[in-house]
Enzyme design. Sequence first.
Site, PDB file in Angstrom:
ATOM      1  N   SER A 149      -9.482  -6.254  24.200  1.00 28.73           N
ATOM      2  CA  SER A 149      -9.287  -7.635  24.636  1.00 28.73           C
ATOM      3  C   SER A 149      -8.684  -7.644  26.053  1.00 28.73           C
ATOM      4  CB  SER A 149      -8.397  -8.359  23.637  1.00 28.73           C
ATOM      5  OG  SER A 149      -8.493  -9.746  23.806  1.00 28.73           O
ATOM      6  N   ASP A 315     -17.687 -10.593  16.770  1.00 29.61           N
ATOM      7  CA  ASP A 315     -16.754 -11.095  17.795  1.00 29.61           C
ATOM      8  C   ASP A 315     -17.478 -12.125  18.657  1.00 29.61           C
ATOM      9  OD1 ASP A 315     -14.997 -11.537  19.889  1.00 29.61           O
ATOM     10  OD2 ASP A 315     -14.711  -9.415  20.355  1.00 29.61           O
ATOM     11  N   HIS A 348     -13.087 -11.109  16.597  1.00 28.38           N
ATOM     12  CA  HIS A 348     -12.437 -10.436  17.722  1.00 28.38           C
ATOM     13  C   HIS A 348     -11.306  -9.516  17.262  1.00 28.38           C
ATOM     14  CE1 HIS A 348     -11.085  -9.700  21.734  1.00 28.38           C
ATOM     15  NE2 HIS A 348      -9.913 -10.265  21.524  1.00 28.38           N
TER      16      HIS A 348
END
Lengths: 373, 183
Positions: A149, A315, A348
Amino acid sequence: MNLAPPPHRVLRLPGVLSLDSGGSLAAPAVAFETLGELNARRSNAVLIAHALTGDQYVASPHPLTGKPGWWTRMVGKGRPITPERHFIICANVLGGCMGSEGPASIDPETGRPRALGFPVITIADMVRAQAGLLDMLGIERLLAVVGGSMGGMQALQWAASYPDRVRSVVAIATAASHGAQHIAFHEVGRQAIMADPDWRRGNYLAEGTRPARGLAVARMAAHITYLSEAGLTEKFGRRLQERDQLGFGFDADFQVESYLRHQGISFVSRFDANSYLFITRAMDYFDLAAAHGGRLSQAFMATRARFCILSFDSDWLYPTAESRRIVQALVAAGRHTSFVELQSPHGHDSFLLDCPAMNRVVDGFLRAVEAEL
Amino acid sequence: MPEGARVLDVGCSDGTLLAWLRDHRGVDGRGIEIDAERVARAVARGLSVVQGDADRDLAEFPSDSVDVAILSETLQAMHRPARVLRELLRIGARAVVAFPNFGHWRVRLALLARGRMPATPSLPASWHETENIHLCTVADFRALAREEGLRILGEAHLAGWRRVPPAQANWRADHALFVLGRP
């Protein structure tokens, strides 16, 4: 609420850290944790870059919550990144609230929290601070920089900013820039914080309040983006919370409401609202291609690092298409690149959860980099 | 394969060939493979393999970025085989292409005698399940190379593990291998 500062391990960088905004920070604090030992050749250092609400406690207990580190599935004995082979460093990002210089730090000139007087920082600024920390630790070159991320953004930025200081880059569930939808979700979070009357134009620490409701709502909205619809449906569906029928009111009738409220409330006890504003801003400003003449491949021309790019099929926040864009640029730049879209139902957040295939891939990738030494 | 050559293996599966070339020839290898599971296994072996579609994603590879581009048992699964061959010889100075020979006598016999699409030891899948949409014979491949102006620098043909002379390859070989160079 007990906000006595826990004893973070902190170094202050020597001199002045110049920032992308044109501003600067004098002797900024960088809080960090390490695991394992630096070897004699200083060739086994692995930097872990944390995500938006992460911190330096990657594989050691969190001092505020007492929970285990946030990436113990990836980092620790017997894991792909292990103190048995690696010297593992994880630093709280610039702008953070776990000991690194941020809006909650005291401004030495005024003796008050910096609050909105803290300069707007970027992902590249975070990486500059990390490089300063490595200088102080005597580490010239990293075996790997690894992150998911926002941590993946920092990992990519490392290769662009310090091409000779990284042997390899592992960027998971990330993107080379923030798009309109990312910025939009972040703006909702920021507006929730700023709409809380206890935010006090950012001066809540000096005025003895906390924008807890605003920060909790920001977290709730963001948390939805970290999950997948299928994951939410499987976990909660329309199931009711501790009741047999609808309450015809606005209590948390549904389990998913109760879950989100819990996520919001528990977040407030470990995170600073102004840090949330500054760090989300840094992510929104991130555009690695724009910083390299509009061509992403230019960002990767100078480095000789090997890259491992991973995405997850569920995601939707940083979908596979974003990773593919990075991979296209890496291939065009002639870099050694590994890329695979992994299967996981958890959206995610998958990179933080149990995914044996991710561990196998990262383990094999790092061992190959080490074999080249 | 020259020692230390830069190699791109297109459709590299789980990287068995690339790993062998790395360990025994010291090649600097890269691969592209469409199947995620196979890519994960290849990357876990420490290989630089990207998940991608050779029909679409070869365009991103820079020209002259490798010495040899390999297309092993993959040509027949491509949507645009001729374009893939051109891409191989843009990316690499040489291309090595290996494919199952659809002119093999077993294939001909199956079609002639039974009137059914052949399933042979080297092409075991049935017609409706196979990934192989552009099967060709040794003679077809030579003709394509000629049409595209590609130079055939070498060829080798196998029936089982026995070599077959080029002149008899079209009916006797179950597998063919060609080394191609630019026009």
